[in-house]
Design an enzyme around this catalytic site. Sequence first.
Site, PDB file in Angstrom:
ATOM      1  N   LYS A 235      39.756  37.573  34.522  1.00 13.71           N
ATOM      2  CA  LYS A 235      41.152  37.219  34.235  1.00 13.71           C
ATOM      3  C   LYS A 235      42.150  38.005  35.067  1.00 13.71           C
ATOM      4  O   LYS A 235      43.217  37.496  35.385  1.00 13.71           O
ATOM      5  CB  LYS A 235      41.446  37.465  32.753  1.00 13.71           C
ATOM      6  CG  LYS A 235      40.885  36.363  31.878  1.00 13.71           C
ATOM      7  CD  LYS A 235      41.599  36.325  30.550  1.00 13.71           C
ATOM      8  CE  LYS A 235      40.981  35.284  29.638  1.00 13.71           C
ATOM      9  NZ  LYS A 235      40.354  35.874  28.463  1.00 13.71           N
ATOM     10  N   ARG A 236      41.784  39.226  35.417  1.00 16.02           N
ATOM     11  CA  ARG A 236      42.799  40.001  36.140  1.00 16.02           C
ATOM     12  C   ARG A 236      43.030  39.474  37.557  1.00 16.02           C
ATOM     13  O   ARG A 236      43.982  39.860  38.224  1.00 16.02           O
ATOM     14  CB  ARG A 236      42.453  41.495  36.144  1.00 16.02           C
ATOM     15  CG  ARG A 236      41.322  41.869  36.990  1.00 16.02           C
ATOM     16  CD  ARG A 236      40.847  43.287  36.726  1.00 16.02           C
ATOM     17  NE  ARG A 236      39.550  43.438  37.327  1.00 16.02           N
ATOM     18  CZ  ARG A 236      39.361  43.639  38.612  1.00 16.02           C
ATOM     19  NH1 ARG A 236      40.379  43.761  39.420  1.00 16.02           N
ATOM     20  NH2 ARG A 236      38.137  43.722  39.103  1.00 16.02           N
TER      21      ARG A 236
END
Length: 490
Positions: A240-241
Amino acid sequence: MSQTVRTRFAPSPTGQMHIGNVRTALFAWLFARANKGKFILRIEDTDQSRSTDEYIQAILNDLKWIGLDYDEFHRQTERADIHRQLAQQLLQEGKAYRCYCTPEQLEQRRKEMSERSENIGYDRRCRDLAEQPQDVPCALRLKIPLEGVTEFDDLVFGKVAVQNKEIEDLVILRSDGSPTFNFACALDDHAMGITHVIRGDDHVANTPKQINILRAFGYPIPQYAHLSSILGPDKARLSKRHGATALDWYRQNGYLPDAMVNYLVRLGWAFGDEEFFRRQDLIEKFSLDHINRSAAVFNPEKLLWLNGEHIRSNTPADLWHLWKPFVLDAGLAEVVERTEGVLEGVYLCPSQWGEKAEFRPAEWVFEVMQTLQPRAKTLVEMTQRARFYFVKDIQFDEVAVAKNLKPEAKVPMQDLIQGLEGLSEPWQQADLENLFGQIIERHGIKMVKLAMPVRVGLTGESVSPGIFEIVKLLGRALSLERLQKAMERI
Ligand code: GLU
């Protein structure tokens, strides 16, 4: 006759589908379709504490949206009784044994072993117990042969061989009677006649265990193809980052299913240096021979570019089905369909024009789309750029106004308005070009000096489709009204 190919996608419904799962599903689906085989969806919901019906529904929605259709559907929990029976069978045959070690004891021994830097696995303490009481809670473990090697020819990674003494006697049935992931997975692959297990490389270490489970029953071993992980631009595992990884985000943000398929297939598969593939091309060309062993790097810009290419490669009538939800969502139109899915036309922006006030036929919508397709990268962007066609009152981009609606534009604009008023309908491209040509000549100005104020007047913005197309599609009344209003802003 050769065996029919059967592949499966076996997600655990413990979260949203992300780019990595979707690519795994896609490869399994494509391989089945390319070989006229079957694609099976198996929901691995045995982890009851983390699996939810919402996630199952989300997986089904995602697969439907991206167009991966399946021939069979199974839920693993529905087969738990069969798994239990088969575990008991192995116990009776002496191929599995009762293990009475408690989690605390196991943890304690694991610690001690790791302090001695020994192989961290089960120490087989219960394998040959003389006493095996039946009324004490226990797990069942598989007896892995103590000698020899387990090997398989991975279709992507090549030969993988593991010494059997290094494979743990894994638990197949927990003391609460629930089957473990490896046991259920291997048995289901057999029961469902899976010929090719295509999955992420995080399962490579499970494969020797699963092969031993299958062997204990004398079942045939399927072929395995493990796909390398997908990395972010910094070469760390995609997460997700690195930005959006959920498939649903891409749907909501105006990406086309075919563009996602095209982009995801290229994460690990190549066909020469071709980049653009239609779904049908892929079904014809896909094979496991062209899968890259090294990890692929996710590149959002390239995906965006491909999305634009797919937007352009569709006919407006085909693209309409995908664009429609965005048009409705933005309140740009009320849609009238001849029959389900066949566009009759639209009523323009009911909140501004009033209910059923301004009707435009499907052909008009398709022409509008044709003016937007060349530049749009996503359907969201296309919707924003389409706004001025549908609304009554456009919003002005003040920077564009300040730059283009300047006093020097006043006289030529006035002249143009007069010219347009005298132009017979329907307006033709050639007549419009002629008129604009006459006006710039009369005032000794360059085309941009007329075109830009007109563009801003008609659309409110400095970027838009060609102004002749816009004028034709807006029609006489609206075009003149907008140009008059633009005069007031000068
Ligand atoms: N359920 C497993 C997972 O979601 C996949 C198992 C498999 O593909 O063999 O990771």
